[in-house]
Design an enzyme around this catalytic site. Structure first.
Site, short mmCIF file in Angstrom:
data_model
loop_
_atom_site.label_atom_id
_atom_site.label_comp_id
_atom_site.label_asym_id
_atom_site.label_seq_id
_atom_site.Cartn_x
_atom_site.Cartn_y
_atom_site.Cartn_z
CE LYS A 174 -7.84 -7.39 -10.48
NZ LYS A 174 -9.19 -7.45 -11.10
CB ILE A 182 -1.78 1.45 -9.32
CG1 ILE A 182 -3.08 2.05 -9.87
CG2 ILE A 182 -1.57 0.03 -9.84
CD1 ILE A 182 -3.11 2.18 -11.38
CG ASN A 212 -9.38 5.69 -13.21
OD1 ASN A 212 -10.16 5.15 -13.97
ND2 ASN A 212 -9.38 5.46 -11.91
CD GLU A 220 -7.44 16.88 -8.05
OE1 GLU A 220 -7.04 16.93 -9.22
OE2 GLU A 220 -7.46 15.82 -7.38
CB VAL A 271 -8.42 4.76 1.07
CG1 VAL A 271 -7.36 5.10 2.11
CG2 VAL A 271 -8.49 3.25 0.85
#
Length: 527
Positions: A431, A387, A407, A317, A296
């Protein structure tokens, strides 16, 4: 030329090329003292003892050692087959690759891991309770190591792209915590990787002016393209016990082409930027961009190629494929990061084109790239994934159903709390539509609502700045939630407003996590 003295910021004129010649590809180990320490990976791995704490290079699948961890994994497997215990503690910059986390986890060789992991084998070990895992803000790791909070560091295993004649170490495709590991470790093992482009020499800026409190001096960086440090790592040659030559690629997963959902999210965000410029809250060239890892955020970078913004900069980063494309299109003037995070195809392309980016790209240690003071000073536009988010804007970016680590928090917290605008993005469902990413209450909180200013899904963008919790809830439900889940969210909120213990942020404690319970029991959040 970069300064060898901390405290001096040097800015290159726009379009200027660096004058230092990179190390030649045929002479990667120029220091004769260290040529005498060249050995194979098995001999180097034999210098690591059971129970050792190892600081490994690597950040998002770039610049991690490839040969020594594999040799160490083979040694661990042999020790286990002989009935002898052998495990190590691993510190890194962030995620690595299958030759490191994957191989060592499969061998049952990792007792303890920090500060970030994305390897699926290691993830299963962590979630099965077979590996201790400490999830940290990435900016905190190097200071905590120097402060002694994490204990002693026995060995550093660091990938470099070369060694100069006087023993300086030329970094490779990531910086991460390498500077700190080299300083803190009792012994150092180097992997010199010929696959890494020799043109990387000069793209790094290593600041040696950080110190422990009290009376720390400000870090003298005020623009993304300031150079405040050195090109190379310094390391006591007496600590270097092994040098291993390799020729192996970084292994980042390929990026999928942006789908309709990613394009929709990117479109909402680009419209928001245009509106903020029109309102005078952002300059025409925006502010330094920070982009988390993923398809994304990569789609947002690609969308900026056609957007009406010029002379963009990034203070982030990682540099992903889309950011290189943005540079190649002439829209992104400069990017500061701690690592490259490129698809296999883009990494190979970059290795052949690296000279073109020597005046457009700086890689820094992650305690600088993620430093909260610098992020706030520069006014970054922080764009990160999630999430799940709840109706009041709290964000979970690490755990599935509250307890299963995915993660880690990475650097999202470093940027979210200190950004000029803190943005979190995600598809509204997961999902195959069985999970709503907008829920009554997040099952794990990484970013409190006060640190989340903008939420974006393919359904729309919710600007939450200045809104009280009740208005935030209505904005998020009406703008970001998927239509299949919007009525249930509205019903929950309406009932909470009627019967909640308090009316500031209405909540039904006995129902707040019922959606997660339903998914665990039935495989779907749908009623």
């Amino acid at each position: 030329m970069g300064s060898d003295c901390p405290g001096v910021a040097i800015r290159w004129p726009r379009g200027a090329q660096m004058q230092e010649a990179p190390l030649s590809d045929s002479n990667r180990i120029a220091d004769p003292r260290l040529r005498d320490r060249i050995m194979d990976a098995e001999a180097a791995a034999a210098r690591i003892e059971n129970g050792a704490t190892i600081g490994m290079s690597g950040f998002t699948g770039s610049g991690y050692p490839k040969a020594v961890p594999l040799a160490l994994a083979r040694r661990i497997e042999a020790e286990h087959a002989a009935g002898r215990p052998f495990q190590v503690r691993i510190w890194t910059g962030a995620s690595t690759g299958p030759e490191l986390d994957g191989a060592l986890a499969k061998a049952g060789g990792i007792e303890y891991r920090l500060p970030y992991n994305s390897d699926p084998v290691a993830r299963e070990k962590i979630n099965a309770g077979e590996m201790d895992y400490v999830d940290l803000h990435l900016s905190q790791v190097a200071p905590m190591a120097r402060q002694g909070f994490l204990g002693p560091l026995d060995t550093a295993v660091i990938e470099v792209s070369g060694i100069t004649e006087d023993g300086a170490l030329i970094p490779s495709s990531s910086m991460g915590n390498n500077k700190t590991w080299l300083e803190q470790a009792r012994q150092v093992i180097l992997e010199v990787n010929r696959w890494q482009s020799p043109a990387l020499d000069g793209m790094h800026d290593i600041y040696y002016g950080t110190a422990l409190p009290p009376h720390r001096k400000p870090i003298p960086l005020v623009h993304p393209d300031d150079r405040i440090g050195q090109r190379h790592f310094r390391c006591d040659p007496d600590k270097i016990v092994a040098v291993v030559e390799t020729d192996a690629p970084d292994r980042n997963a390929p990026f999928s082409p942006p789908d309709a959902v990613a394009h929709a999210i990117a479109g909402h965000l680009l419209d928001f930027f245009a509106h903020e410029v029109k309102q005078g809250r952002l300059p025409p060239e925006l502010l330094p961009l920070q982009s988390g890892v993923g398809n994304v955020t990569n789609a947002v970078m690609l969308g900026l190629i056609e957007a009406p913004f010029e002379n963009l900069t990034a203070y982030t980063e990682v540099v992903q494929d889309g950011m290189l494309d943005l540079m190649d299109a002439g829209k992104l003037r400069f990017a500061s990061a701690t690592a490259l995070s490129l698809s296999p195809e883009k990494a190979q392309w970059f290795n052949t084109q690296a000279d073109r980016f020597r005046d457009k790209l700086i890689l820094r240690p992650q305690e600088i790239s993620n430093h909260p003071e610098l992020i706030r000073r520069l006014g970054c536009l922080a764009m990160n994934g999630l999430i799940e988010a709840d109706i009041y804007g709290s964000v979970n970016s690490t755990h599935i159903m509250g307890s299963r680590i995915q993660n880690g928090i990475g650097g999202s917290g470093d940027f979210a709390r200190n950004a000029y605008v803190s943005i979190f993005m995600s598809p509204s469902v997961a999902k195959g539509g069985k999970i709503s990413t907008i829920v009554p209450k997040v099952s794990h909180t990484d970013h409190i609502g006060q640190d989340v200013q903008v939420l974006v899904t393919e359904q729309g963008l919710a600007d939450l700045r200045g809104l009280d919790p009740k208005r935030r809830a209505q904005k998020i439900i009406g703008t970001c939630a998927h239509p299949d889940f919007r009525p249930a969210l509205q019903d929950y909120y309406d009932r909470a407003r009627r019967t909640s213990f308090g009316m500031h942020a209405p909540c039904l404690p006995d129902e707040a996590l019922s959606w997660h319970t339903r998914y665990i029991q039935t495989g779907s959040m749908r009623p």
